[in-house]
Design a protein around this motif. Structure first.
Motif, PDB file in Angstrom:
ATOM      1  N   LEU A   1     -29.671  58.503  56.068  1.00 44.67           N
ATOM      2  CA  LEU A   1     -30.266  57.246  56.532  1.00 44.67           C
ATOM      3  C   LEU A   1     -31.666  57.059  55.957  1.00 44.67           C
ATOM      4  CD1 LEU A   1     -29.101  57.426  60.248  1.00 44.67           C
ATOM      5  CD2 LEU A   1     -28.152  55.967  58.444  1.00 44.67           C
ATOM      6  N   ALA A   2     -32.427  58.152  55.839  1.00 47.42           N
ATOM      7  CA  ALA A   2     -33.762  58.057  55.247  1.00 47.42           C
ATOM      8  C   ALA A   2     -33.685  57.659  53.776  1.00 47.42           C
ATOM      9  CB  ALA A   2     -34.504  59.378  55.404  1.00 47.42           C
ATOM     10  N   ALA A   3     -32.726  58.236  53.055  1.00 48.01           N
ATOM     11  CA  ALA A   3     -32.565  57.877  51.641  1.00 48.01           C
ATOM     12  C   ALA A   3     -32.165  56.422  51.490  1.00 48.01           C
ATOM     13  CB  ALA A   3     -31.528  58.788  50.993  1.00 48.01           C
ATOM     14  N   ALA A   4     -31.232  55.962  52.328  1.00 48.42           N
ATOM     15  CA  ALA A   4     -30.810  54.560  52.257  1.00 48.42           C
ATOM     16  C   ALA A   4     -31.976  53.620  52.546  1.00 48.42           C
ATOM     17  CB  ALA A   4     -29.669  54.319  53.235  1.00 48.42           C
ATOM     18  N   ALA A   5     -32.781  53.953  53.548  1.00 43.70           N
ATOM     19  CA  ALA A   5     -33.937  53.116  53.882  1.00 43.70           C
ATOM     20  C   ALA A   5     -34.945  53.093  52.737  1.00 43.70           C
ATOM     21  CB  ALA A   5     -34.588  53.619  55.165  1.00 43.70           C
ATOM     22  N   PHE A   6     -35.208  54.253  52.154  1.00 44.47           N
ATOM     23  CA  PHE A   6     -36.130  54.347  51.013  1.00 44.47           C
ATOM     24  C   PHE A   6     -35.652  53.466  49.857  1.00 44.47           C
ATOM     25  CE2 PHE A   6     -36.986  56.322  46.902  1.00 44.47           C
ATOM     26  CZ  PHE A   6     -38.358  56.486  46.917  1.00 44.47           C
ATOM     27  N   LEU A   7     -34.375  53.550  49.544  1.00 47.06           N
ATOM     28  CA  LEU A   7     -33.832  52.815  48.401  1.00 47.06           C
ATOM     29  C   LEU A   7     -33.787  51.314  48.661  1.00 47.06           C
ATOM     30  CD1 LEU A   7     -31.042  55.384  47.619  1.00 47.06           C
ATOM     31  CD2 LEU A   7     -32.959  54.837  46.103  1.00 47.06           C
ATOM     32  N   ASN A   8     -33.482  50.922  49.878  1.00 46.88           N
ATOM     33  CA  ASN A   8     -33.501  49.499  50.194  1.00 46.88           C
ATOM     34  C   ASN A   8     -34.921  48.944  50.165  1.00 46.88           C
ATOM     35  OD1 ASN A   8     -30.838  48.312  50.726  1.00 46.88           O
ATOM     36  ND2 ASN A   8     -30.641  49.922  52.268  1.00 46.88           N
ATOM     37  N   ARG A   9     -35.882  49.753  50.625  1.00 48.46           N
ATOM     38  CA  ARG A   9     -37.270  49.286  50.672  1.00 48.46           C
ATOM     39  C   ARG A   9     -37.872  49.167  49.276  1.00 48.46           C
ATOM     40  NH1 ARG A   9     -38.516  52.458  54.245  1.00 48.46           N
ATOM     41  NH2 ARG A   9     -39.426  54.188  53.085  1.00 48.46           N
ATOM     42  N   HIS A  10     -37.573  50.135  48.412  1.00 47.09           N
ATOM     43  CA  HIS A  10     -38.187  50.170  47.082  1.00 47.09           C
ATOM     44  C   HIS A  10     -37.220  49.752  45.976  1.00 47.09           C
ATOM     45  CE1 HIS A  10     -41.760  52.068  48.714  1.00 47.09           C
ATOM     46  NE2 HIS A  10     -40.970  52.884  49.388  1.00 47.09           N
ATOM     47  N   GLY A  11     -36.067  49.259  46.375  1.00 49.05           N
ATOM     48  CA  GLY A  11     -35.039  48.914  45.400  1.00 49.05           C
ATOM     49  C   GLY A  11     -35.494  48.050  44.245  1.00 49.05           C
ATOM     50  N   PRO A  12     -36.201  46.943  44.502  1.00 53.03           N
ATOM     51  CA  PRO A  12     -36.595  46.083  43.382  1.00 53.03           C
ATOM     52  C   PRO A  12     -37.417  46.797  42.316  1.00 53.03           C
ATOM     53  CG  PRO A  12     -36.852  44.914  45.452  1.00 53.03           C
ATOM     54  CD  PRO A  12     -36.541  46.345  45.803  1.00 53.03           C
ATOM     55  N   ASP A  13     -38.235  47.773  42.717  1.00 53.56           N
ATOM     56  CA  ASP A  13     -39.029  48.527  41.756  1.00 53.56           C
ATOM     57  C   ASP A  13     -38.226  49.589  41.026  1.00 53.56           C
ATOM     58  OD1 ASP A  13     -41.331  47.125  42.428  1.00 53.56           O
ATOM     59  OD2 ASP A  13     -41.878  48.558  43.994  1.00 53.56           O
ATOM     60  N   LEU A  14     -37.052  49.899  41.561  1.00 49.18           N
ATOM     61  CA  LEU A  14     -36.241  50.981  41.006  1.00 49.18           C
ATOM     62  C   LEU A  14     -34.997  50.483  40.282  1.00 49.18           C
ATOM     63  CD1 LEU A  14     -36.434  53.322  44.125  1.00 49.18           C
ATOM     64  CD2 LEU A  14     -37.691  53.581  41.981  1.00 49.18           C
ATOM     65  N   GLY A  15     -34.850  49.179  40.191  1.00 49.71           N
ATOM     66  CA  GLY A  15     -33.685  48.621  39.511  1.00 49.71           C
ATOM     67  C   GLY A  15     -32.474  48.434  40.407  1.00 49.71           C
ATOM     68  N   LEU A  16     -32.656  48.551  41.720  1.00 50.20           N
ATOM     69  CA  LEU A  16     -31.551  48.449  42.668  1.00 50.20           C
ATOM     70  C   LEU A  16     -31.680  47.180  43.503  1.00 50.20           C
ATOM     71  CD1 LEU A  16     -31.580  52.132  43.986  1.00 50.20           C
ATOM     72  CD2 LEU A  16     -30.228  51.196  42.088  1.00 50.20           C
ATOM     73  N   ALA A  17     -30.533  46.597  43.844  1.00 50.45           N
ATOM     74  CA  ALA A  17     -30.511  45.391  44.663  1.00 50.45           C
ATOM     75  C   ALA A  17     -30.466  45.785  46.135  1.00 50.45           C
ATOM     76  CB  ALA A  17     -29.299  44.542  44.315  1.00 50.45           C
ATOM     77  N   PRO A  18     -31.513  45.514  46.904  1.00 51.27           N
ATOM     78  CA  PRO A  18     -31.501  45.883  48.321  1.00 51.27           C
ATOM     79  C   PRO A  18     -30.290  45.282  49.036  1.00 51.27           C
ATOM     80  CG  PRO A  18     -33.706  45.224  47.649  1.00 51.27           C
ATOM     81  CD  PRO A  18     -32.789  44.883  46.503  1.00 51.27           C
ATOM     82  N   GLY A  19     -29.669  46.099  49.872  1.00 50.72           N
ATOM     83  CA  GLY A  19     -28.536  45.633  50.654  1.00 50.72           C
ATOM     84  C   GLY A  19     -27.189  45.735  49.974  1.00 50.72           C
ATOM     85  N   ARG A  20     -27.180  45.840  48.654  1.00 52.76           N
ATOM     86  CA  ARG A  20     -25.900  45.917  47.943  1.00 52.76           C
ATOM     87  C   ARG A  20     -25.530  47.382  47.711  1.00 52.76           C
ATOM     88  NH1 ARG A  20     -26.088  42.007  42.916  1.00 52.76           N
ATOM     89  NH2 ARG A  20     -23.889  42.631  42.819  1.00 52.76           N
ATOM     90  N   MET A  21     -25.329  48.078  48.820  1.00 52.58           N
ATOM     91  CA  MET A  21     -25.149  49.523  48.813  1.00 52.58           C
ATOM     92  C   MET A  21     -23.759  49.900  49.295  1.00 52.58           C
ATOM     93  SD  MET A  21     -27.110  52.402  51.170  1.00 52.58           S
ATOM     94  CE  MET A  21     -26.442  51.710  52.692  1.00 52.58           C
ATOM     95  N   ALA A  22     -23.169  50.893  48.630  1.00 51.64           N
ATOM     96  CA  ALA A  22     -21.997  51.597  49.135  1.00 51.64           C
ATOM     97  C   ALA A  22     -22.406  53.023  49.444  1.00 51.64           C
ATOM     98  CB  ALA A  22     -20.867  51.578  48.114  1.00 51.64           C
ATOM     99  N   LEU A  23     -21.813  53.591  50.474  1.00 54.66           N
ATOM    100  CA  LEU A  23     -22.047  54.988  50.837  1.00 54.66           C
ATOM    101  C   LEU A  23     -20.784  55.782  50.555  1.00 54.66           C
ATOM    102  CD1 LEU A  23     -23.948  54.972  54.261  1.00 54.66           C
ATOM    103  CD2 LEU A  23     -24.665  56.111  52.166  1.00 54.66           C
ATOM    104  N   GLY A  24     -20.933  56.907  49.874  1.00 56.54           N
ATOM    105  CA  GLY A  24     -19.762  57.705  49.564  1.00 56.54           C
ATOM    106  C   GLY A  24     -20.102  59.168  49.420  1.00 56.54           C
ATOM    107  N   GLY A  25     -19.070  59.987  49.410  1.00 57.99           N
ATOM    108  CA  GLY A  25     -19.285  61.410  49.236  1.00 57.99           C
ATOM    109  C   GLY A  25     -17.984  62.144  49.033  1.00 57.99           C
ATOM    110  N   ARG A  26     -18.136  63.429  48.749  1.00 62.12           N
ATOM    111  CA  ARG A  26     -17.008  64.313  48.498  1.00 62.12           C
ATOM    112  C   ARG A  26     -17.058  65.470  49.480  1.00 62.12           C
ATOM    113  NH1 ARG A  26     -15.318  63.269  42.966  1.00 62.12           N
ATOM    114  NH2 ARG A  26     -16.490  61.446  42.280  1.00 62.12           N
ATOM    115  N   SER A  27     -15.924  65.737  50.109  1.00 58.98           N
ATOM    116  CA  SER A  27     -15.798  66.865  51.029  1.00 58.98           C
ATOM    117  C   SER A  27     -16.852  66.740  52.137  1.00 58.98           C
ATOM    118  CB  SER A  27     -15.908  68.169  50.254  1.00 58.98           C
ATOM    119  OG  SER A  27     -15.515  69.267  51.042  1.00 58.98           O
ATOM    120  N   ALA A  28     -17.729  67.734  52.305  1.00 54.30           N
ATOM    121  CA  ALA A  28     -18.761  67.645  53.334  1.00 54.30           C
ATOM    122  C   ALA A  28     -19.613  66.390  53.165  1.00 54.30           C
ATOM    123  CB  ALA A  28     -19.645  68.888  53.291  1.00 54.30           C
ATOM    124  N   GLY A  29     -19.872  66.014  51.916  1.00 53.94           N
ATOM    125  CA  GLY A  29     -20.653  64.801  51.672  1.00 53.94           C
ATOM    126  C   GLY A  29     -19.970  63.557  52.182  1.00 53.94           C
ATOM    127  N   ALA A  30     -18.634  63.530  52.160  1.00 55.01           N
ATOM    128  CA  ALA A  30     -17.906  62.377  52.685  1.00 55.01           C
ATOM    129  C   ALA A  30     -18.069  62.283  54.196  1.00 55.01           C
ATOM    130  CB  ALA A  30     -16.432  62.475  52.309  1.00 55.01           C
TER     131      ALA A  30
END
Length: 290
Positions: free
Chosen positions: A104-133
């Motif tokens: 949740l902290a990473a998602a908040a960081f990326l949404n907050r700073h997305g425009p400076d990092l090349g990311l569109a705030p809010g246009r996020m998918a969450l995914g993972g493998r095994s434990a990460g899923a």
């Protein structure tokens, strides 16, 4: 949350070098001060951003693994989707739900700073493998309950109900290749801090399937993609079926793209195939568009 010195300098360096999209990679950005492991990498497609993005979580039984072990499928970049790989606190560093809090902290960081990092705030998918899923789906449900749902969720061979894992394994042919989840030394028990078999109802309640059962029917859920190996003897495929059923019970309208890969085990070669990666890219492009 204040930015750490490391993350601030990394962002400033990227901006000073010109448009972020020209760099393609930003590595080891600190998204939280909770642990030295709270770092993430951003892999951008070519072209003009900001881009939709997948926040991807590695596996490793909750006690091992690293973001660098996660693939960055070229099919995602070709579809205009950025990939963010993150590390989180391991079970020998912190008990659950610290790992979800990291997501949740990473998602908040990326949404907050997305425009400076090349990311569109809010246009996020969450995914993972095994434990990460497990962590990705758990964090997605928290965001749903907070009114900030991700656009899509991806589960690659994740455990989804700690309390039923051994029962699901018992239904399979052949021997499991791991300790029973009920054991006090299992990956699941070490994560939550007690033997799953001794507090089964509690272990189920904190898992995604249990959390879904506790949600109000009719709650809107994001689109979900599930891929699991039919021969998986580490996380049995019954876990994938349980997630699908619980998701559809709460929101029958939510798109669920479900497949068991017939010849695959836990994270085996089929998950890196052009076919599976192409299906992932198509799913994300469809639900992250616009």
């Amino acid at each position: 949350m204040a930015l750490t010195r490391r993350s601030t300098l990394a962002i400033l360096a990227a901006l000073a070098a010109g448009p972020v999209v020209a760099r393609q990679e930003l590595l080891d950005l600190a998204y939280s001060d909770s642990s030295p492991r709270n770092l993430l990498d951003i892999h951008l497609p070519r072209g003009d951003g900001p881009f939709p993005w997948l926040l991807d979580l590695h596996g490793g039984g909750f006690r091992a693994g690293d973001k660098r072990l996660l693939p960055v499928p070229p099919q995602l970049g070709e579809s205009g989707i950025a990939v963010v790989r993150m590390n989180y606190r391991l079970s020998n560093q912190a008990r659950w739900p610290a790992q979800e809090q990291d997501v949740l902290a990473a998602a908040a960081f990326l949404n907050r700073h997305g425009p400076d990092l090349g990311l569109a705030p809010g246009r996020m998918a969450l995914g993972g493998r095994s434990a990460g899923a497990f962590m990705a789906v758990s964090a997605a449900l928290t965001l749903v309950q907070d009114g900030r749902p991700p656009r899509a969720v991806v589960d690659f061979y994740g455990p989804m109900d700690f309390g039923s894992m051994d029962a699901d394994m018992a239904r399979m042919d052949g021997k499991p290749t791991r300790l029973p989840a009920d054991s006090p030394k299992s990956a699941e028990s070490l994560l939550v801090g007690y033997a799953v078999g001794q507090r089964r109802a509690e272990a189920t309640a904190l898992s995604p399937v249990g959390r879904l059962r506790a949600m109000r029917p009719g709650t809107a859920l994001p689109p979900l993609l599930i891929r699991h190996g039919a021969r998986d003897r580490i996380v049995p495929p019954g876990q994938a079926r349980r997630l699908r059923e619980a998701w559809q019970e709460i929101d029958p309208e939510a798109p669920v793209d479900f497949a068991l890969l017939p010849d695959e085990g836990h994270g085996s070669a089929g998950f890196a195939s052009t076919r599976t990666r192409g299906q992932l890219a198509a799913f994300l492009a469809r639900h992250l568009a616009g």
